[in-house]
Design a protein around this motif. Structure first.
Motif, PDB file in Angstrom:
ATOM      1  N   UNK A 105       0.839  -1.154   0.000  1.00 35.80           N
ATOM      2  CA  UNK A 105       0.000   0.000   0.000  1.00 35.80           C
ATOM      3  C   UNK A 105       0.892   1.226   0.000  1.00 35.80           C
ATOM      4  N   UNK A 106       0.642   2.106  -0.874  1.00 35.91           N
ATOM      5  CA  UNK A 106       1.396   3.351  -0.891  1.00 35.91           C
ATOM      6  C   UNK A 106       0.662   4.374  -0.021  1.00 35.91           C
ATOM      7  N   UNK A 107       1.428   5.269   0.572  1.00 37.22           N
ATOM      8  CA  UNK A 107       0.835   6.257   1.466  1.00 37.22           C
ATOM      9  C   UNK A 107       0.012   7.254   0.664  1.00 37.22           C
ATOM     10  N   UNK A 108      -1.195   7.493   1.117  1.00 33.36           N
ATOM     11  CA  UNK A 108      -2.068   8.452   0.477  1.00 33.36           C
ATOM     12  C   UNK A 108      -1.563   9.859   0.785  1.00 33.36           C
ATOM     13  N   UNK A 109      -1.540  10.707  -0.236  1.00 35.37           N
ATOM     14  CA  UNK A 109      -1.063  12.074  -0.034  1.00 35.37           C
ATOM     15  C   UNK A 109      -1.980  12.835   0.919  1.00 35.37           C
ATOM     16  N   UNK A 110      -3.261  12.475   0.927  1.00 33.75           N
ATOM     17  CA  UNK A 110      -4.210  13.132   1.824  1.00 33.75           C
ATOM     18  C   UNK A 110      -3.860  12.843   3.283  1.00 33.75           C
ATOM     19  N   UNK A 111      -3.520  11.575   3.586  1.00 36.36           N
ATOM     20  CA  UNK A 111      -3.151  11.231   4.954  1.00 36.36           C
ATOM     21  C   UNK A 111      -1.844  11.895   5.380  1.00 36.36           C
ATOM     22  N   UNK A 112      -0.890  12.005   4.460  1.00 37.67           N
ATOM     23  CA  UNK A 112       0.390  12.641   4.764  1.00 37.67           C
ATOM     24  C   UNK A 112       0.184  14.133   5.050  1.00 37.67           C
ATOM     25  N   UNK A 113      -0.635  14.798   4.228  1.00 40.54           N
ATOM     26  CA  UNK A 113      -0.901  16.223   4.439  1.00 40.54           C
ATOM     27  C   UNK A 113      -1.662  16.425   5.752  1.00 40.54           C
ATOM     28  N   UNK A 114      -2.655  15.574   6.017  1.00 41.27           N
ATOM     29  CA  UNK A 114      -3.411  15.670   7.266  1.00 41.27           C
ATOM     30  C   UNK A 114      -2.494  15.486   8.478  1.00 41.27           C
ATOM     31  N   UNK A 115      -1.580  14.525   8.377  1.00 39.45           N
ATOM     32  CA  UNK A 115      -0.644  14.290   9.467  1.00 39.45           C
ATOM     33  C   UNK A 115       0.258  15.504   9.677  1.00 39.45           C
ATOM     34  N   UNK A 116       0.771  16.094   8.620  1.00 38.45           N
ATOM     35  CA  UNK A 116       1.648  17.265   8.720  1.00 38.45           C
ATOM     36  C   UNK A 116       0.898  18.461   9.312  1.00 38.45           C
ATOM     37  N   UNK A 117      -0.351  18.652   8.891  1.00 33.02           N
ATOM     38  CA  UNK A 117      -1.146  19.766   9.427  1.00 33.02           C
ATOM     39  C   UNK A 117      -1.412  19.547  10.919  1.00 33.02           C
ATOM     40  N   UNK A 118      -1.700  18.305  11.310  1.00 33.89           N
ATOM     41  CA  UNK A 118      -1.953  18.024  12.718  1.00 33.89           C
ATOM     42  C   UNK A 118      -0.698  18.262  13.562  1.00 33.89           C
ATOM     43  N   UNK A 119       0.471  17.835  13.072  1.00 31.16           N
ATOM     44  CA  UNK A 119       1.714  18.097  13.793  1.00 31.16           C
ATOM     45  C   UNK A 119       1.967  19.602  13.904  1.00 31.16           C
ATOM     46  N   UNK A 120       1.826  20.310  12.814  1.00 30.18           N
ATOM     47  CA  UNK A 120       2.070  21.756  12.825  1.00 30.18           C
ATOM     48  C   UNK A 120       1.132  22.498  13.758  1.00 30.18           C
ATOM     49  N   UNK A 121      -0.168  22.191  13.668  1.00 33.83           N
ATOM     50  CA  UNK A 121      -1.146  22.859  14.523  1.00 33.83           C
ATOM     51  C   UNK A 121      -0.932  22.487  15.991  1.00 33.83           C
ATOM     52  N   UNK A 122      -0.591  21.231  16.240  1.00 35.39           N
ATOM     53  CA  UNK A 122      -0.366  20.786  17.617  1.00 35.39           C
ATOM     54  C   UNK A 122       0.828  21.481  18.258  1.00 35.39           C
ATOM     55  N   UNK A 123       1.928  21.574  17.526  1.00 31.54           N
ATOM     56  CA  UNK A 123       3.116  22.249  18.065  1.00 31.54           C
ATOM     57  C   UNK A 123       2.838  23.734  18.243  1.00 31.54           C
ATOM     58  N   UNK A 124       2.143  24.359  17.299  1.00 32.22           N
ATOM     59  CA  UNK A 124       1.835  25.783  17.400  1.00 32.22           C
ATOM     60  C   UNK A 124       0.964  26.070  18.620  1.00 32.22           C
ATOM     61  N   UNK A 125      -0.045  25.225  18.841  1.00 30.86           N
ATOM     62  CA  UNK A 125      -0.957  25.441  19.963  1.00 30.86           C
ATOM     63  C   UNK A 125      -0.258  25.131  21.291  1.00 30.86           C
ATOM     64  N   UNK A 149       0.234   4.584  11.380  1.00 28.44           N
ATOM     65  CA  UNK A 149      -0.677   3.922  10.440  1.00 28.44           C
ATOM     66  C   UNK A 149      -0.165   4.025   9.008  1.00 28.44           C
ATOM     67  N   UNK A 150       0.332   5.202   8.639  1.00 31.10           N
ATOM     68  CA  UNK A 150       0.841   5.385   7.274  1.00 31.10           C
ATOM     69  C   UNK A 150       2.077   4.527   7.032  1.00 31.10           C
ATOM     70  N   UNK A 151       2.937   4.431   8.020  1.00 33.28           N
ATOM     71  CA  UNK A 151       4.192   3.707   7.863  1.00 33.28           C
ATOM     72  C   UNK A 151       4.056   2.203   8.078  1.00 33.28           C
ATOM     73  N   UNK A 152       2.871   1.719   8.420  1.00 26.83           N
ATOM     74  CA  UNK A 152       2.708   0.300   8.731  1.00 26.83           C
ATOM     75  C   UNK A 152       2.835  -0.612   7.515  1.00 26.83           C
ATOM     76  N   UNK A 153       2.653  -0.088   6.372  1.00 28.94           N
ATOM     77  CA  UNK A 153       2.834  -0.922   5.183  1.00 28.94           C
ATOM     78  C   UNK A 153       1.513  -1.356   4.579  1.00 28.94           C
ATOM     79  N   UNK A 154       1.605  -2.362   3.771  1.00 23.36           N
ATOM     80  CA  UNK A 154       0.453  -2.830   3.011  1.00 23.36           C
ATOM     81  C   UNK A 154      -0.522  -3.601   3.887  1.00 23.36           C
ATOM     82  N   UNK A 155      -1.743  -3.703   3.414  1.00 24.63           N
ATOM     83  CA  UNK A 155      -2.757  -4.493   4.099  1.00 24.63           C
ATOM     84  C   UNK A 155      -2.519  -5.960   3.804  1.00 24.63           C
TER      85      UNK A 155
END
Length: 171
Positions: free
Chosen positions: A1-21, A46-52
């Motif tokens: 399974x390849x990592x979905x770009x949506x999940x990667x962007x969501x993860x980055x936004x969550x890290x950024x917002x979490x550190x900022x807050x 979850x993203x790094x876990x690999x294929x199903x």
């Protein structure tokens, strides 16, 4: 399974917002930031876990089984996130409680001081009653010596110090 770009962007936004807050001074914002960072970490695992694949318990060909280690890591991250969240909530409650006390602050020792003062007063009353008891015993001993107990150990008059035997009796 390849990592979905949506999940990667969501993860980055969550890290950024979490550190900022979390950089704010308010404990509530620190809690919100920590929750965002914790969920972003779960998403990263979850993203790094690999294929199903198939369950690792099923017997058969081992090529289609999934690696259970990322699942264990995610469960561990959830438990750690829960524990730290409970600790931060306790800090928030304590901070709120202390801020509502006003000028009193965290002055729990004042209650202990009042209790000690009350105990000292009670001890003084107790010792005063013991002195009254000693006086009563001396009076009884003096009366007993006046009633015909003419031994050499009895004290004759009220003005004299009691003898050693009388002191032992009084104790």
């Amino acid at each position: 399974m390849s990592a979905s770009i949506t999940l990667v962007v969501l993860m980055a936004v969550m890290y950024g917002a979490g550190v900022y807050v979390m950089l704010e001074k308010s404990l509530t914002r620190i809690l919100i930031g920590f929750l965002l960072v914790g969920n972003a970490t779960n998403l990263l695992i979850f993203i790094m876990s690999g294929r199903a694949g198939d369950s690792p318990i099923v017997d058969g060909n081992g090529a289609d089984t999934v690696d259970p280690i990322p699942q264990v890591l995610m469960l561990t991250a959830i438990v750690i996130n829960f524990g730290v969240t409970a600790f931060i909530l306790a800090l928030i409650y304590r901070s709120w409680w202390l801020s509502n006390l006003g000028d009193e602050g965290d002055d729990v020792a004042a209650d202990d001081d009042e209790d000690e003062a009350m105990e000292i007063d009670q001890a003084g009353v107790f010792h005063a009653s013991l002195e009254d008891d000693d006086a009563a015993v001396r009076t009884i001993l003096d009366e007993g010596s006046d009633l015909g107990d003419d031994d050499d150990s009895a004290s004759g008059s009220a003005g004299e110090e009691p003898s050693e035997r009388d002191r032992d009796v009084m104790r």
